[in-house]
Scaffold this active site. Structure first.
Site, PDB file in Angstrom:
ATOM      1  CB  CYS A 284      -0.930   0.001   1.203  1.00 33.04           C
ATOM      2  SG  CYS A 284      -0.073  -0.125   2.802  1.00 33.04           S
TER       3      CYS A 284
ATOM      4  CG  HIS B  60      -3.797  -0.050   5.250  1.00 34.48           C
ATOM      5  ND1 HIS B  60      -3.190  -0.570   4.124  1.00 34.48           N
ATOM      6  CD2 HIS B  60      -5.045   0.333   4.852  1.00 34.48           C
ATOM      7  CE1 HIS B  60      -4.028  -0.510   3.103  1.00 34.48           C
ATOM      8  NE2 HIS B  60      -5.160   0.040   3.517  1.00 34.48           N
TER       9      HIS B  60
ATOM     10  CG  ASN C 230      -8.578   1.113   2.347  1.00 36.23           C
ATOM     11  OD1 ASN C 230      -7.398   0.843   2.172  1.00 36.23           O
ATOM     12  ND2 ASN C 230      -9.376   0.360   3.083  1.00 36.23           N
TER      13      ASN C 230
END
Length: 649
Positions: free
Chosen positions: A75, A240, A265
């Site tokens: 990510c 994250h 996201n």
């Protein structure tokens, strides 16, 4: 070179296959220490035209560009990729235009990307075979599965790192630097209190500064990260990274002061259960028309969150410096263009220049640099350490990465950061070059990092008045060896030179004494400035670097070196000449036509098949020009010219 397809690949049929990053488990796995190892033997490799009927590299629809994370834990890299959507200059830099795509007659299954690595843009050539499960991409993809710029760039980045698995966890800031060649700033969103915890967190972001940064959202990427939730597992996940897409101040249309942030996201799903979720109670505070408009803006994987909740739930903000269309950095603090840049390489060597932090008596041994600021300037000084080689256990296998243990090493510094030193950076103002070093270093610096950090790069931001500054990069522990790159970005004119004290020139071709060193980057390009040697009429097109020898007593000692950037077995024959510039050109950039017909005052020839060639010389004060060349015209390559000037006290 990573992009040299002549020796690194073969052609089977009409489609390219990269032998150095093959379509097998060697390219997928590093040490099988991540959840990706569960899919060993199940992943197949398909080309885009085997995945969908009409593959495209890009889309005109910005929504279709949006990054979407697969089962690879990268990510951090995908958030950095959003920078390419903010700048046409960066997009063309990282993914060069004009590459044949799937419908083109010239398509051969080969793509080239550029990744910034330790001071240089490196070309990375890959084939377009991509990891798939069940006929679908299993790692990154765009919102629509027929757009392929993102998975191809991810593959090139994995090739640079050695495997896809080595992209599992990392720092958003590192990804931003690798895709922009610029800087990325980090702020903590929570004040950890006094002592060690404050030092670990570094700068704490104030809301006023945060809102100002949001004004730059169209020019640069802002990412936010979650380390872990004190209340246990969170719907936001742990370690994250997200992208902050938008901010809306709704104070004028709501019953109270309300500022909403739109968050993307990379998982591609909405994971927010707060008051401003779809159908949540927060929307009752707004006019239904306004609420409907805001809800219509969110795409897959996006959600709205109120500013107070944002500062409570998230732990860190990472923002890349905007890059102008001319490729220059723009300040996050003042919007000034930092158009003046300098960089020098250095190293910490055990017993010579690895002095450790200021707590050690050996601190003065550290590498030292003179920064001259010619006018009042906003200055960013960045210290980038080079990744150290992996250690191996007794069986010759790479050791497993250590576990994530500290939240201040966000997004798995614990995975890769353990191969970095804790580093710091300090600067002192000096009245003149002839100064007392122990006395200077015993005084408080005018600026310095709060503490030594395991981050790959640390930097300082300050306003500096004209004059000389001493810059000292250091590791926390003495005798910690490593290589680094020091970069300076400034709104005003600057110069950066390495301080070499007596004995410091050993192993670098410098006699004893004190030397200043400056480095100049350049390249030869076919049809532009690869003019070849003086035997050819095109010699005058070669790069030309001005050199000024200041007035002093007698002649000044110099060592000029030309270093080409290439593998040892692919050296080109190189050499250089130094010409004296006629007096009528002393105050302007010299025109080659005005002096290249003259005999050079210094020549480093014949051209040699060597990584580096150099010449010691004595020159009187005056203006000169250094002209580096290859022997044959149209021979491409990149190089560094290193000029060391002896300081006579």
């Amino acid at each position: 070179m990573l992009g040299d397809s002549r020796v690194l690949s073969i052609l089977e049929g009409d489609l390219y296959k990269d032998l150095t990053f093959p379509a097998n488990d060697d390219s997928l796995f590093f040490n099988y220490s991540t959840p990706l190892a569960h899919f060993q033997g199940e992943i197949c490799w398909l080309r885009p035209q085997e995945i969908c009927s009409t593959p495209r590299l890009f889309s005109d629809n910005q929504y279709e560009w949006q990054v979407k994370q697969g089962m690879l834990g990268d990510c951090w890299f995908l958030c950095a990729c959003a920078a390419l959507q903010k700048s046409k200059f960066l997009l063309a830099k990282v993914i060069p235009p004009g590459q044949p795509c799937w419908r083109d007659e010239k398509y051969r299954g080969c793509f080239t990307c550029r990744i910034w690595q330790f001071g240089h843009w490196v070309e990375v050539t890959i084939d377009d075979r991509l990891p798939c499960l069940g006929g679908k991409l299993c790692f990154s993809q765009c919102q629509t599965d027929d757009v392929f710029w993102l998975p191809l760039l991810e593959k090139a980045y994995a090739k640079v790192h050695g495997s896809y698995e080595q992209l599992w966890a990392g720092q958003v800031a590192d990804g931003l630097v690798d895709l922009t060649g610029g800087l990325a700033e980090r702020w903590a969103l929570k004040d950890p209190g006094r002592g060690t915890e404050r030092e670990r967190a570094g700068k704490v972001l104030e809301k006023a500064v945060f809102r100002r940064l949001m004004n730059l959202k169209e020019k640069c990427v802002m990412s936010c990260s979650v380390f872990s939730s004190q209340q246990g597992p969170s719907e936001l996940g742990e370690f994250h990274a997200f992208i902050v897409v938008d901010m809306q101040d709704l104070s004028k249309v709501s019953r109270k002061e309300t500022v909403l942030l739109r968050i993307h996201n990379p998982w591609g799903r909405r994971c927010w259960t707060g008051p401003w979720r779809e159908g949540g109670p927060g929307w009752s505070q707004l006019d239904p028309v306004v609420a409907a408009e805001l809800l219509s803006q969110i795409q897959e994987g996006e959600f709205w969150v109120e500013e107070e909740e944002f500062f409570t739930e998230f732990d860190e903000i990472i923002t890349g410096y905007p890059i102008t269309e001319e490729g220059q950095l723009q300040s996050l603090y003042t919007d000034r263009v930092l158009s003046h840049t300098q960089k020098l390489y250095g190293s910490w060597v055990r017993g010579q220049s690895a002095g450790g932090c200021r707590n050690n008596s050996t601190f003065p041994m550290n590498p030292k640099f003179w920064l001259r600021v010619c006018e009042q300037s906003e200055v960013c000084i960045a210290l980038l350490q080079k990744h150290r080689k992996y250690s191996t256990d007794w069986a010759g296998r790479i050791r497993s990465w250590p576990r994530l243990v500290e939240a201040d090493q966000s997004l798995a510094d614990g995975l890769r950061g353990k191969n970095y030193h804790a580093v710091g950076l300090h600067i002192w103002k000096v009245e003149k070059k002839q100064f007392n070093l122990p006395k200077t270093l015993s005084a408080p610096p005018i600026s310095g990092t709060v503490s030594h950090s395991y981050n790959r790069e640390v930097h300082l931001h300050c306003d500096l008045s004209p004059g000389y500054y001493l810059v000292v990069p250091s590791t926390f522990l003495n005798d910690a060896e490593g290589n680094f790159l020091l970069r300076v970005f400034s709104s005003g004119r600057i110069s950066l030179r390495c301080v070499r004290r007596k004995g410091g020139g050993r192993g670098q071709g410098l006699p004893g004494g004190e030397w200043e060193t400056a480095q100049l980057e350049g390249c030869w390009r076919k049809g532009q400035n690869a003019g070849g040697s003086r035997n050819f009429p095109s010699f005058h097109t070669n790069p030309c670097f001005p050199l000024t020898v200041p007035a002093g007593v007698g002649q000044r000692g110099l060592r000029v070196a030309l270093r080409q950037h290439c593998p040892d077995n692919k050296c080109r024959p190189i050499g250089f000449h130094i010409f004296q510039v006629p007096s009528d050109n002393n105050n302007v950039t010299p025109l080659p036509a005005s002096f290249l017909h003259l005999e050079p005052v210094v020549s480093c020839v014949p051209h040699c098949y060597s990584r580096e060639v150099s010449q010691l010389c004595q020159l009187p004060s005056g203006h000169y020009a250094i002209v580096p060349s290859t022997y044959l015209p149209d021979t491409e390559g990149t190089f560094t010219v290193i000029v060391a000037t002896k300081i006579d006290r």
